[in-house]
Scaffold this active site. Structure first.
Site, PDB file in Angstrom:
ATOM      1  N   CYS A   1       0.839  -1.201   0.000  1.00  0.00           N
ATOM      2  CA  CYS A   1       0.000   0.000   0.000  1.00  0.00           C
ATOM      3  C   CYS A   1       0.876   1.255   0.000  1.00  0.00           C
ATOM      4  O   CYS A   1       1.463   1.571  -1.029  1.00  0.00           O
ATOM      5  CB  CYS A   1      -0.994  -0.047   1.164  1.00  0.00           C
TER       6      CYS A   1
ATOM      7  N   HIS B   1      -3.658  -5.421   0.421  1.00  0.00           N
ATOM      8  CA  HIS B   1      -3.089  -5.879   1.691  1.00  0.00           C
ATOM      9  C   HIS B   1      -3.047  -7.407   1.770  1.00  0.00           C
ATOM     10  O   HIS B   1      -4.028  -8.035   2.162  1.00  0.00           O
ATOM     11  CB  HIS B   1      -3.907  -5.316   2.855  1.00  0.00           C
TER      12      HIS B   1
ATOM     13  N   GLU C   1      -1.623  -9.156   3.945  1.00  0.00           N
ATOM     14  CA  GLU C   1      -1.605  -9.580   5.348  1.00  0.00           C
ATOM     15  C   GLU C   1      -3.001  -9.795   5.934  1.00  0.00           C
ATOM     16  O   GLU C   1      -3.141 -10.371   7.016  1.00  0.00           O
ATOM     17  CB  GLU C   1      -0.822  -8.573   6.201  1.00  0.00           C
TER      18      GLU C   1
END
EC number: 6.3.5.2
Length: 187
Positions: free
Chosen positions: A76, A164, A166
């Site tokens: 990001c 993202h 994660e």
């Protein structure tokens, strides 16, 4: 050890947690850390997301000074900083939701996208985004919301993703991080 540069993003701890689940040594460090200290300890670097480019600390310097020495993954904001460091263009994405479920088309399965299908669903922020990739970078993923969902350097182990990996909402997110850990020699 993979060092995760903390740019004050709300998900930085989840990056480390993903590496922990894999048994990969990782540590979150402040974005004010001297690039030389990062160089001494890192097998790879993740530049995390965060609220603004103005609060990115030494992230740009870390990218500049460690390029070609260790693999670097920008997530990001980290992706946007990498683009800026190498001469790409980042701008506000007018009229876009800050976070949204996004279908991402993988265009290049080299590096962090190795073994992934051609399309994944990801959780992405599009308030700001890379509008033009730098010279020597290629677009590796796109979506209807963003033409540069991901990029990589043509020769060096430099990778950036707008979304993202994660987050549990991102399909194959752990696989993306696992591929990065492999590039760092940690798996």
């Amino acid at each position: 050890m993979i060092l995760i540069i903390d740019n004050h993003g709300q998900y930085v701890h989840l990056i480390r947690k993903n590496f922990d689940y894999m048994g990969v040594p990782a540590e979150i460090i402040p974005n004010t850390t001297d690039p030389e200290d990062v160089r001494e300890r890192a097998s790879g670097v993740v530049i995390s997301g965060g609220p603004s480019r103005e609060r990115a600390g030494n992230s740009r310097e870390i990218i500049e000074e460690l390029t070609g020495e260790v693999p670097i993954l920008g997530i990001c904001l980290g992706h946007q900083l990498m683009a800026e460091v190498f001469g790409g263009k980042v701008d506000w994405a007018a009229g876009r939701e800050e976070y949204a479920r996004t279908e991402v088309e993988i265009l290049d399965h080299e590096g962090i996208f190795e073994g992934l299908p051609d399309k994944i669903v990801a959780w992405a922020s599009h308030r700001d985004e890379v509008k033009e990739v730098p010279d020597e970078f290629v677009v590796t993923a796109r979506s209807d919301r963003c033409e540069v969902e991901a990029m990589r350097h043509e020769e060096l182990p430099l990778y950036g993703v707008q979304f993202h990996p994660e987050l549990k909402f991102t399909e194959y997110g752990p696989d993306i991080l696992k591929n990065f850990a492999k590039l760092c020699g940690e798996l």
